[in-house]
Motif scaffolding. Structure first.
Motif, PDB file in Angstrom:
ATOM      1  N   ALA A  36      -2.351  41.681   4.384  1.00 21.03           N
ATOM      2  CA  ALA A  36      -3.781  42.124   4.620  1.00 21.03           C
ATOM      3  C   ALA A  36      -3.213  41.981   6.193  1.00 21.03           C
ATOM      4  O   ALA A  36      -4.002  42.787   6.878  1.00 21.03           O
ATOM      5  CB  ALA A  36      -4.836  41.254   4.451  1.00 21.03           C
ATOM      6  N   ILE A  37      -2.815  41.026   7.200  1.00 19.89           N
ATOM      7  CA  ILE A  37      -2.674  40.672   7.997  1.00 19.89           C
ATOM      8  C   ILE A  37      -2.238  42.145   9.057  1.00 19.89           C
ATOM      9  O   ILE A  37      -2.012  42.263   9.547  1.00 19.89           O
ATOM     10  CB  ILE A  37      -2.023  39.292   8.785  1.00 19.89           C
ATOM     11  N   ALA A  38      -0.609  42.569   8.405  1.00 18.39           N
ATOM     12  CA  ALA A  38       0.091  43.282   8.841  1.00 18.39           C
ATOM     13  C   ALA A  38      -0.595  44.797   8.965  1.00 18.39           C
ATOM     14  O   ALA A  38      -0.930  45.549   9.633  1.00 18.39           O
ATOM     15  CB  ALA A  38       1.519  43.406   7.794  1.00 18.39           C
ATOM     16  N   ALA A  39      -1.888  44.837   6.977  1.00 17.15           N
ATOM     17  CA  ALA A  39      -2.662  45.993   7.190  1.00 17.15           C
ATOM     18  C   ALA A  39      -4.073  46.496   8.630  1.00 17.15           C
ATOM     19  O   ALA A  39      -4.009  47.236   8.734  1.00 17.15           O
ATOM     20  CB  ALA A  39      -3.224  46.177   6.053  1.00 17.15           C
ATOM     21  N   GLU A  40      -3.979  44.984   8.676  1.00 20.92           N
ATOM     22  CA  GLU A  40      -5.069  45.024   9.857  1.00 20.92           C
ATOM     23  C   GLU A  40      -4.475  45.477  11.014  1.00 20.92           C
ATOM     24  O   GLU A  40      -5.122  46.342  12.321  1.00 20.92           O
ATOM     25  CB  GLU A  40      -5.794  43.445  10.173  1.00 20.92           C
ATOM     26  N   ALA A  41      -3.287  45.063  11.622  1.00 19.18           N
ATOM     27  CA  ALA A  41      -2.781  45.702  12.990  1.00 19.18           C
ATOM     28  C   ALA A  41      -1.922  46.682  12.593  1.00 19.18           C
ATOM     29  O   ALA A  41      -1.413  47.427  13.948  1.00 19.18           O
ATOM     30  CB  ALA A  41      -1.464  44.624  13.126  1.00 19.18           C
ATOM     31  N   GLY A  42      -2.406  47.919  11.470  1.00 14.29           N
ATOM     32  CA  GLY A  42      -1.863  49.480  11.396  1.00 14.29           C
ATOM     33  C   GLY A  42      -0.600  49.440  10.939  1.00 14.29           C
ATOM     34  O   GLY A  42       0.244  49.984  11.284  1.00 14.29           O
ATOM     35  N   LEU A  43       0.002  48.089  10.601  1.00 14.41           N
ATOM     36  CA  LEU A  43       1.487  48.464   9.922  1.00 14.41           C
ATOM     37  C   LEU A  43       1.450  49.189   8.299  1.00 14.41           C
ATOM     38  O   LEU A  43       0.620  48.248   7.558  1.00 14.41           O
ATOM     39  CB  LEU A  43       2.573  47.315  10.145  1.00 14.41           C
ATOM     40  N   LEU A  44       2.219  49.153   8.091  1.00 15.30           N
ATOM     41  CA  LEU A  44       2.956  49.665   6.380  1.00 15.30           C
ATOM     42  C   LEU A  44       3.419  48.725   5.846  1.00 15.30           C
ATOM     43  O   LEU A  44       4.437  47.661   6.128  1.00 15.30           O
ATOM     44  CB  LEU A  44       3.916  50.905   6.551  1.00 15.30           C
ATOM     45  N   GLY A  45       2.763  48.203   4.425  1.00 13.92           N
ATOM     46  CA  GLY A  45       3.529  47.377   3.521  1.00 13.92           C
ATOM     47  C   GLY A  45       4.805  48.313   2.988  1.00 13.92           C
ATOM     48  O   GLY A  45       4.081  48.792   2.738  1.00 13.92           O
TER      49      GLY A  45
END
Length: 334
Positions: free
Chosen positions: A169-178
């Protein structure tokens, strides 16, 4: 295959090293060179021991830069126009001065590479969810500065998928692909969990999805791409080359991007993986161009670069001119 424009979406830093570079760096640092992988029916420990031994040869920012530069050159020669390099900074932190300095060394190498490149920060399924959260925060700090994704590597049989949701969720909020690894040793239920709990945009491997129609449908509906690395499977008895379920996945509408994983240990580059799809799995030119297009579409490459690579991939399919080394009457795709 080298003439087909494509993206490389699954390549680990140590596994990207040329064998000659490993010999050079290991000799320079007084290290033994790990033996080759067993040809078949090896264990994950066989792989991890060799990978860890090879990683010990990467000890300075200059070593990192060399490995990345050579990997980018090799992929560029194989038709790659966008490279995503995966790294767990934890593994290099002791030698390079900490998590952030390790990541910055990788980012500097990616910035200087011969082709455009992004970095995927990966934690490990074998480490705690709290550690994954630490790395996700680090990755988020460098979003927009070369980090393009966040993943989980290593043996996915460790750890509970839902426990890693806060990190993703932290990564996604920063616009990063999971982009977690899944469905290598684990079954289709693990693939589904990564989609449902981690909201994965891509999955490393994921071939177990082929065994379950509902999981195939989920991947197709959400257009979650699988990063298939053909030569990664036979050494572990996961699939023989002839048994990789690529056709099943494509027929179900699942996006597939072909990649190399760890060419240092598996011995085949990016164009060679596509050749396996053609020569062993029987894919047509149109299907090969489709794989390349999927690798481009599901990458984190900037949109103008995606558009240009997709145009070039389409031209490759329609170009009837003879390839180098072929007779004029035989316009082969190799």
């Amino acid at each position: 295959m080298r003439g087909l424009p494509k993206a490389q979406l699954h390549l680990h830093l140590t596994g990207a090293m040329r064998p000659a570079t490993l010999r050079d760096l290991a000799g320079r640092h007084g290290l033994a060179i790990p033996p080759p992988l067993p040809p078949a029916a090896g264990t994950w420990a066989d792989f991890q021991d060799r990978y860890d031994a090879a990683r010990q040869a990467i000890r300075t920012p200059a070593d990192v830069a060399r490995v990345i530069a050579e990997a980018a050159d090799d992929d560029a020669a194989d038709g790659c126009g966008w490279l995503e390099l995966q790294v767990d900074p934890t593994s290099y932190a002791a030698a390079l001065g900490g998590l952030a300095p390790a990541l910055e060394a990788v980012l500097a190498g990616a910035h200087a590479a011969a082709i455009p490149a992004g970095v995927v920060v990966a934690s490990s399924w074998t480490r705690s969810p709290e550690h994954a959260t630490t790395l996700a925060r680090l990755a988020a700090t460098y979003a927009g500065h070369g980090v393009v994704g966040f993943g989980l590597s290593n043996d996915e049989r460790h750890g509970n998928v839902a426990d890693f949701a806060p990190a993703f969720a932290i990564a996604a909020e920063a616009g990063l692909l999971g982009v977690p690894h899944s469905g290598f040793y684990t079954g289709a239920e693990h693939v589904r969990a990564c989609v449902e709990h981690l909201h994965a945009a891509r999955l490393g491997h994921g071939t177990a999805a082929a065994n379950d129609p509902a999981t195939r449908d989920l991947l197709a509906e959400r257009q979650v791409a699988l990063e298939i690395c053909p030569t990664s499977y036979p050494p572990f008895g996961v699939h023989e080359l002839t048994d990789i379920p690529l056709r099943t996945l494509l027929d179900a509408g699942v996006p597939v991007a072909v990649a190399t994983d760890d060419p240092l240990l598996f011995g085949v580059g990016l164009a060679g993986q596509y050749s396996i799809c053609r020569d062993v799995l029987g894919l047509t030119d149109a299907e090969l161009a489709g794989l390349a297009a999927a690798s481009i579409r599901h990458s984190a490459a900037p949109q103008p670069l995606k558009a240009e690579l997709l145009r070039r991939a389409e031209r490759w399919l329609t170009d009837e001119s003879p390839r180098p080394g072929t007779a004029p009457s035989a316009p082969a795709r190799c």
